[in-house]
Motif scaffolding. Sequence first.
Motif, short mmCIF file in Angstrom:
data_model
loop_
_atom_site.label_atom_id
_atom_site.label_comp_id
_atom_site.label_asym_id
_atom_site.label_seq_id
_atom_site.Cartn_x
_atom_site.Cartn_y
_atom_site.Cartn_z
N VAL A 119 55.50 2.46 32.99
CA VAL A 119 55.51 3.91 32.78
C VAL A 119 55.09 4.29 31.36
N ASP A 120 55.13 3.32 30.44
CA ASP A 120 54.72 3.58 29.05
C ASP A 120 53.26 3.21 28.81
N GLY A 121 52.55 2.83 29.87
CA GLY A 121 51.13 2.52 29.73
C GLY A 121 50.81 1.11 29.31
N ARG A 122 51.82 0.23 29.26
CA ARG A 122 51.57 -1.17 28.90
C ARG A 122 51.08 -1.95 30.12
N TYR A 123 50.01 -2.71 29.94
CA TYR A 123 49.50 -3.52 31.04
C TYR A 123 50.50 -4.63 31.36
N LEU A 124 50.66 -4.89 32.66
CA LEU A 124 51.66 -5.84 33.11
C LEU A 124 51.02 -7.10 33.68
N GLU A 125 51.64 -8.22 33.35
CA GLU A 125 51.28 -9.47 34.04
C GLU A 125 51.88 -9.37 35.44
N CYS A 126 51.04 -9.59 36.46
CA CYS A 126 51.50 -9.25 37.80
C CYS A 126 50.82 -10.10 38.87
N PRO A 127 51.59 -10.88 39.63
CA PRO A 127 51.00 -11.53 40.80
C PRO A 127 50.48 -10.48 41.78
N CYS A 128 49.32 -10.74 42.35
CA CYS A 128 48.68 -9.76 43.22
C CYS A 128 48.10 -10.47 44.43
N THR A 129 48.45 -9.98 45.61
CA THR A 129 47.88 -10.50 46.86
C THR A 129 46.90 -9.47 47.40
N TYR A 177 60.03 -5.39 38.54
CA TYR A 177 59.52 -4.09 38.95
C TYR A 177 59.50 -3.99 40.48
N ALA A 178 59.56 -2.78 40.97
CA ALA A 178 59.55 -2.58 42.41
C ALA A 178 58.18 -2.95 42.97
N ARG A 179 58.20 -3.63 44.10
CA ARG A 179 56.96 -4.02 44.77
C ARG A 179 56.20 -2.78 45.21
N GLN A 180 54.87 -2.86 45.09
CA GLN A 180 54.03 -1.76 45.57
C GLN A 180 52.89 -2.31 46.41
N VAL A 181 52.50 -1.56 47.41
CA VAL A 181 51.36 -1.89 48.27
C VAL A 181 50.41 -0.71 48.26
N GLY A 199 27.89 -1.62 46.54
CA GLY A 199 27.25 -1.18 45.31
C GLY A 199 28.02 -0.17 44.50
N ALA A 200 29.29 0.10 44.85
CA ALA A 200 30.07 1.12 44.16
C ALA A 200 31.41 0.54 43.71
N PRO A 201 31.57 0.25 42.42
CA PRO A 201 32.85 -0.28 41.95
C PRO A 201 34.00 0.68 42.24
N ALA A 202 35.12 0.13 42.68
CA ALA A 202 36.32 0.94 42.94
C ALA A 202 37.39 0.57 41.92
N THR A 203 38.09 1.58 41.41
CA THR A 203 39.16 1.35 40.44
C THR A 203 40.49 1.76 41.07
N VAL A 204 41.47 0.88 40.97
CA VAL A 204 42.81 1.18 41.46
C VAL A 204 43.77 1.19 40.26
N ARG A 205 44.40 2.32 40.02
CA ARG A 205 45.37 2.46 38.93
C ARG A 205 46.75 2.59 39.53
N VAL A 206 47.65 1.70 39.07
CA VAL A 206 49.01 1.68 39.63
C VAL A 206 50.01 1.63 38.47
N VAL A 207 51.02 2.48 38.53
CA VAL A 207 52.12 2.44 37.58
C VAL A 207 53.33 1.87 38.29
N LEU A 208 53.83 0.75 37.78
CA LEU A 208 55.00 0.10 38.39
C LEU A 208 56.27 0.57 37.67
N ARG A 209 57.31 0.75 38.45
CA ARG A 209 58.59 1.21 37.91
C ARG A 209 59.70 0.22 38.26
N ARG A 210 60.67 0.18 37.42
CA ARG A 210 61.81 -0.71 37.67
C ARG A 210 62.67 -0.13 38.80
N PRO A 211 63.25 -0.99 39.62
CA PRO A 211 64.06 -0.47 40.75
C PRO A 211 65.37 0.16 40.25
#
Length: 219
Positions: free
Chosen positions: A131-141, A195-199, A207-219
């Motif tokens: 929530v403070d804008g810090r990038y998180l180390e995060c396993p991603c499937t 942090y709470a899991r998000q899907v 030919g069109a890059p897609a950007t996904v922005r996600v803010v993770l919050r603590r449960p």
Amino acid sequence: PFLAPAAGETLALTVDLEREHPKPRLIAVLEGQGAEGLVVASFGFYEAGADPTSQTPWPIRAATPTDGRFVVEDLVPGRYVMHVRPGRGWHDPPSDWLESVVEVEIPRAGEIEVAVLVGKGGRLLLEVTDVDGRYLECPCTLRGPDGRPVETGFVVPTEFDGLILSDALPGVGPAWVERVLEPGTYELELNAAGYARQVRTVEVREGAPATVRVVLRRP
């Protein structure tokens, strides 16, 4: 082995010589819309019939493009699965050409020509922060349109043409999914520690890059 002749004797030897075969070479011809003038970032060869995840690909020794024809030399005879990655890589800008896979039979000698059909996919950029804008180390499937996990890593380009490669989002900035993806609908599952899991669902277009922005919050 043979016995040396005695003094005054003449020794006659018969030697069977075998003609040296010229080393085989492969000519990869890129086909498809936009293939003309396309460069190739890498070729890799895996033994056919074996699990590619258990192998280190045999990289190409030389590939010289001439009118879309790449000459691959210094090959070892056998059956291989050839992986072709078109494009220049990550820095001008990241290539959106899909990896092509072709099974090839390398003969003992001579030259073979193989058509390689190439096409474009889409790139996916992930920005996962707290929530403070810090990038998180995060396993991603990442799951593909068929619901199966996509085997890939994540890449963060750095200054001076450097790269950070990781199996998870490294938490140092926006991260590209390493693979170029086939167009379709994908699912992202994010599981950062504490942090709470998000899907999230994302649409990948050609030919069109897609950007996904996600803010993770603590449960």
